[in-house]
Write an enzyme that holds these catalytic residues in place. Structure first.
Site: not given
Length: 310
Positions: A44, A49, A78, A111
């Protein structure tokens, strides 16, 4: 227990995936390599990130070494909030695909149902009115192209999902949300089941590094169940999620815990112990206050979740 769930596209999503939120560059690549060798088949990711490029190198390594092939892995990423404009959606996915060194993702999620000014990352001062139908139409085009084998959402309330379903040509395959024994999402789960939408859980261990209150792994029901079954509290929390009917995404960069978190298939929580989880007082940990400001577009966490926080 099945090692996967079936999405409304017919694709199989593994029951356990490796979360990569807050997995620091420099260690996330090693975690991916260890996880895939240990048997993880779902990774994931998310553009925000900041580690997709390193994850891409790790994926190339496991492919080059013949540990798995691309078709053996389920990769999620995302769309960040600042790329909600329809023209920005394909650009964002192309960037993710380039970083991950793959031609497609198995699942691409919106997201948050919150739009930010283009080029911004966080901050309530950057929140602007969203146009989810327009963003979703661009997501549907990615699905049509094959670059996203399935599309879905994350952090959507029941209300926002209902609004999306009313206009969607391609219904979302999944909604990734916080879910664990201390925040069980019963209403949302029932709604998903009625609409054929899969729930995928982030922070299935309660994100103990961030949230001390409502600590899932220290909750007496979780701890006592673990002691009776000879398992760790983390394994019990993950097994509870899978047994409840959703996939879980524990994050770890520790090799021992990565392996332990996958040991959830050849045992189950007996019905009497499972029933005790219904008695747990519910506390939402990821509240989204970072999107709110008294003078901003979103003034309270109640607005972020459409009141679905109790």
């Amino acid at each position: 227990m099945a090692r996967h769930f079936v999405l409304n596209t017919g694709a199989k999503i593994p029951s356990v995936g490796l979360g990569t939120w807050q997995a620091e560059p420099g260690v996330v690549g090693d975690a991916i390599y260890v996880a895939v060798k240990a048997g993880y088949r779902h990774i994931d990711c998310a553009q925000i990130y900041g580690n997709e490029k390193e994850i891409g190198f790790a994926l190339k390594k496991v492919f080059d070494e013949g540990i798995v092939s691309r078709k053996d892995l389920f990769i999620t990423s995302k769309l960040w909030n600042s790329s909600h404009a329809p023209e920005d959606v394909p650009v964002a996915l192309d960037s993710t695909l380039q970083d991950l060194q793959t031609d497609y993702v198995d699942l691409y999620l919106v997201h948050w149902p919150i739009r930010l000014k283009k080029g911004s990352r966080f901050g309530p001062e950057n929140v602007i009115p969203s146009d989810i139908p327009a963003t979703w139409a661009a997501m549907e085009s990615l699905y049509d192209s094959g670059k996203a084998r399935a599309i879905g959402v994350s952090n959507f309330s029941t209300k926002k999902l209902e609004e999306l379903l009313a206009v969607a040509r391609v219904p979302p395959a999944a909604n990734q949300v916080e879910c664990h024994p201390v925040w069980q999402q019963a209403k949302l789960r029932d709604f998903f089941a009625s609409k054929g939408i899969h729930l995928s859980a982030y922070s299935p261990l309660g994100s103990p590094a961030m949230f001390k209150a409502g600590n899932v792994l220290q909750h007496p029901v979780v701890v006592s169940t673990a002691e009776k079954l000879g398992k760790t509290p983390g394994q019990v929390a993950l097994r509870w999620g899978i047994q409840t009917g959703y996939s879980v995404l524990p994050k770890s960069t520790n090799e021992e815990r990565i392996r332990a978190n996958l040991d959830v298939y050849d045992w189950s929580i007996p019905s009497d112990l499972f029933a005790s989880f219904c008695e747990i007082e519910q506390v939402k940990l990821v509240r989204g206050a970072f999107w709110t400001h008294p003078e901003g577009l979103l003034k309270s966490v109640e607005e972020v979740w459409d009141g679905e926080i109790v």
